[in-house]
Design an enzyme around this catalytic site. Structure first.
Site, PDB file in Angstrom:
ATOM      1  NE  ARG A 102      -3.830   0.616   1.965  1.00  0.00           N
ATOM      2  CZ  ARG A 102      -5.044   0.678   2.516  1.00  0.00           C
ATOM      3  NH1 ARG A 102      -5.245   1.381   3.621  1.00  0.00           N
ATOM      4  NH2 ARG A 102      -6.050   0.041   1.978  1.00  0.00           N
ATOM      5  CG  HIS A 129      -8.398   0.079  -2.739  1.00  0.00           C
ATOM      6  ND1 HIS A 129      -7.629  -1.038  -2.447  1.00  0.00           N
ATOM      7  CD2 HIS A 129      -8.987   0.447  -1.563  1.00  0.00           C
ATOM      8  CE1 HIS A 129      -7.755  -1.322  -1.157  1.00  0.00           C
ATOM      9  NE2 HIS A 129      -8.563  -0.446  -0.598  1.00  0.00           N
ATOM     10  CD  GLN A 132     -13.024  -1.885  -0.491  1.00  0.00           C
ATOM     11  OE1 GLN A 132     -12.260  -1.855   0.459  1.00  0.00           O
ATOM     12  NE2 GLN A 132     -14.236  -2.419  -0.389  1.00  0.00           N
ATOM     13  CG  ASP A 219     -13.435   6.606  -0.853  1.00  0.00           C
ATOM     14  OD1 ASP A 219     -13.353   6.457   0.384  1.00  0.00           O
ATOM     15  OD2 ASP A 219     -12.445   6.622  -1.606  1.00  0.00           O
ATOM     16  CB  CYS A 259     -13.961   1.416   0.125  1.00  0.00           C
ATOM     17  SG  CYS A 259     -13.648   3.191   0.192  1.00  0.00           S
ATOM     18  NE  ARG A 287     -10.124  -5.221   0.597  1.00  0.00           N
ATOM     19  CZ  ARG A 287      -9.390  -4.212   1.075  1.00  0.00           C
ATOM     20  NH1 ARG A 287      -9.977  -3.159   1.612  1.00  0.00           N
ATOM     21  NH2 ARG A 287      -8.067  -4.205   0.971  1.00  0.00           N
TER      22      ARG A 287
END
Ligand code: CP
Ligand code: NVA
Length: 302
Positions: A102, A129, A132, A219, A259, A287
């Site tokens: 990340r 991402h 996700q 988000d 998310c 996830r």
């Protein structure tokens, strides 16, 4: 599949293969059926940004698969003091069986894969991402039974989530709309690729984007690394919120995805969040299952 760097690298068939394996692993976990597909393997997890879900789900995922995971904070690694990614990649390839990273720049993830000799999985960059969105697709498929033909509407910043949702949604056969303020659109190349399918629109009108949607997604207004812009963004993004009026524009029975982490009262009201909490926490749970599938497909015996 060698790596998971971005969804643009995957075919629709590869995305389906991940989702189907995730379904199977989820079923096996719920029924106590062991699946030690990565016995004895170690995943290194490099974090240059904070995380709750990504860190815990990858670590538990490796444990479930019979392997182990190492949390590698960039504050402690030499990479944080400027050791080149080319060297880090080659060193870690001698110790580990896979790397999850990340970070900020997508190029760093691509370089890690290029210079190393082990699978690399993108756990979020400023650009995308993918893990996700694979979890999101799994969740939408669970709730709606099919992906193709459903309309996914993203409300908010044209950020990493928007970019991956456009690519993942289009590749899964969905219609995708984005509502964002002018100047905060998703990646231009991704938008032109998506527009060419005839199943993508981008507008600054939230209700127009949400009209007829089967899935509403949002988000945060300020992503990790944009903390200095947060106050300015509060003004720009006011109105880019999933609330009762936006839900009313969507199809009856529309589901809501986020998310997480969520900022209630900003990109989503507390009422809408809590009314759809089951869907949102199914998404968070997924996830784990989807990333296990990604790890098996990248790191398992071919
Ligand atoms: N959604 C997500 O990636 O959460 P974390 O930042 O907690 O990992
Ligand atoms: N856009 C958010 C996603 C967090 C999972 C961020 O990058 O901070």
């Amino acid at each position: 599949m060698k790596h998971l760097l971005k969804l643009g690298d995957l075919t629709p068939e590869e995305i389906l293969e991940i989702l189907n394996l995730a379904d199977q692993l989820k079923y096996e976990k719920k029924h106590g059926i062991a699946h030690h597909h990565l016995a004895g393997q170690t995943l290194g997890m490099i974090f240059q940004k904070s995380s709750t879900r990504t860190r815990v789900s990858f670590e538990v995922g490796m444990y479930d698969l019979g392997g182990s995971a190492l949390f590698l904070s960039s504050h402690d690694l030499q990479i944080g003091r400027g050791e080149p990614v080319q060297d880090t990649a080659r060193v870690l390839s001698r110790y580990l069986n896979g790397i999850m990273i990340r970070t900020f720049a997508q190029q760093e993830v691509e370089d890690l894969a290029r210079y190393g000799s082990i699978p690399v999985i993108n756990g979020l960059t400023d650009y995308c991402h993918p893990c996700q969105v694979l979890a999101d697709l799994l969740t939408i498929r669970e709730h709606k039974k099919v992906l193709a033909g459903n309309k996914l509407c993203f409300v908010g910043d044209g950020n990493n989530m928007a970019n991956s949702l456009i690519v993942g949604g289009i590749k899964a056969g969905m219609e995708v709309s984005v509502a964002c303020p002018k100047g905060y659109e998703p990646d231009a190349d991704i938008m032109s690729w998506a527009s060419a399918t005839g199943r993508f629109t981008c507008t600054d009108d939230v209700l127009a984007a949400a009209s007829g949607a089967d899935v509403l997604y949002t988000d945060v207004w300020a992503s990790m690394g944009q903390e200095d812009e947060a106050a300015h963004r509060q003004k720009i993004f006011a109105g880019y919120q999933i609330n009762d009026a936006v839900m009313a524009a969507a199809n009856p029975g529309a589901m809501v995805q986020h998310c997480l982490p969520a900022h209630r009262g900003e990109e989503i009201t507390n009422e809408v969040f809590e009314a759809h909490a089951d869907e949102i926490f199914d998404e968070a749970e997924n996830r784990l299952h989807v990333q296990k599938a990604v790890m098996v497909l990248c790191m398992g015996k071919k």
